[in-house]
Design an enzyme around this catalytic site. Structure first.
Site, mmCIF file in Angstrom:
data_model
loop_
_atom_site.group_PDB
_atom_site.id
_atom_site.type_symbol
_atom_site.label_atom_id
_atom_site.label_comp_id
_atom_site.label_asym_id
_atom_site.label_seq_id
_atom_site.Cartn_x
_atom_site.Cartn_y
_atom_site.Cartn_z
ATOM 1 N NE ARG A 243 -3.908 2.241 0.665
ATOM 2 C CZ ARG A 243 -3.773 3.555 0.563
ATOM 3 N NH1 ARG A 243 -2.621 4.084 0.179
ATOM 4 N NH2 ARG A 243 -4.800 4.342 0.852
ATOM 5 C CD GLU B 266 -11.149 2.866 -2.413
ATOM 6 O OE1 GLU B 266 -10.803 1.845 -3.031
ATOM 7 O OE2 GLU B 266 -10.614 3.223 -1.346
ATOM 8 N NE ARG C 282 -3.545 -2.927 2.451
ATOM 9 C CZ ARG C 282 -4.440 -1.991 2.163
ATOM 10 N NH1 ARG C 282 -4.958 -1.936 0.928
ATOM 11 N NH2 ARG C 282 -4.820 -1.122 3.074
#
Length: 228
Positions: A114, A122, A166
């Site tokens: 990330r 999004e 992540r």
């Protein structure tokens, strides 16, 4: 310099002691011998005072700036604050997931990353769906990483992973930071800023301010009421 003066003081002390010895052996020979004895004794006392002072000065100089002559730090005098420098590590692209997420092969293992300090619109959110400029941000990131000959990751000073496992990092494509490039093009906002993972915050905010000034993409007039 202090060492030389200290040696000279010691020599003076030895000479004074010899003079006192001579005075004692001649003290019965008259008034001048007594005066000589008094003078020699005074020289010895003065010399001892000077030697003591020089010795203290020499000890103090050995810990100047918190470092001994041997080169080791004296923790009672000096305490250095360690600063962890960031460094880039090589990785290999597996695929770009969306604007602010990529999957890389890192240290021989596949890992999703990330991008730190940024948030793009999004494209795959279960509730938000596809947001305006989301596809553009995804395409921009995909183009940068897929066309790059070299991919690198740079972790910041704090935690390296989020609650989803992540990796949290700055991603570089041929030396160019993807995080900053997205912000500069108005395809990402500066977001999720948590110390100490904010080394490049000012760089990103400067790029964001320029994108706003130029009204690029999410900062454009036609996007002003979209909630981006």
């Amino acid at each position: 310099m202090t060492e030389y003066l200290l040696s000279a003081g010691i020599c003076m002390a030895i000479v004074s002691i010899l003079l006192i010895g001579m005075a004692i052996s001649n003290v019965s020979k008259g008034q001048y011998a007594k005066r000589f004895f008094f003078f020699a004794t005074s020289c010895l006392v003065l010399t001892l005072v000077v030697v003591s002072s020089l010795s203290s000065s020499a000890n103090a100089s050995q810990t100047d700036n918190g470092v001994n002559r041997s080169g080791s730090e004296d923790p009672t005098v000096y305490s250095a604050t360690s600063t962890k420098k960031l460094h880039k590590e090589p990785a290999t692209l597996i695929k770009a997931i969306d604007g602010d997420t990529v999957k890389l092969m890192y240290k021989g293992q596949p890992m999703t990353f990330r991008l730190l300090l940024v948030d793009t619109p999004e494209t795959k959110h279960p509730k938000k769906g596809v947001e305006k400029y989301g596809p553009e941000a995804s395409a921009f990131t995909k183009k940068m990483v897929e066309n790059a000959n070299k991919i690198e990751v740079e972790f910041d000073k704090g935690q390296r992973t989020d609650k989803y496992g992540r990796g949290l990092a700055y991603i570089y494509a041929d030396g160019k930071m993807v995080n900053e490039a997205l912000v500069r093009q108005g395809l990402a906002k500066v977001a999720y800023v948590y110390k100490p993972n904010n080394t490049h915050e000012q760089l990103l905010r400067k790029s964001e301010a320029q994108a706003k000034k130029e009204k690029l993409n999410i900062w454009s007039e036609d996007n002003a009421d979209s909630g981006q």
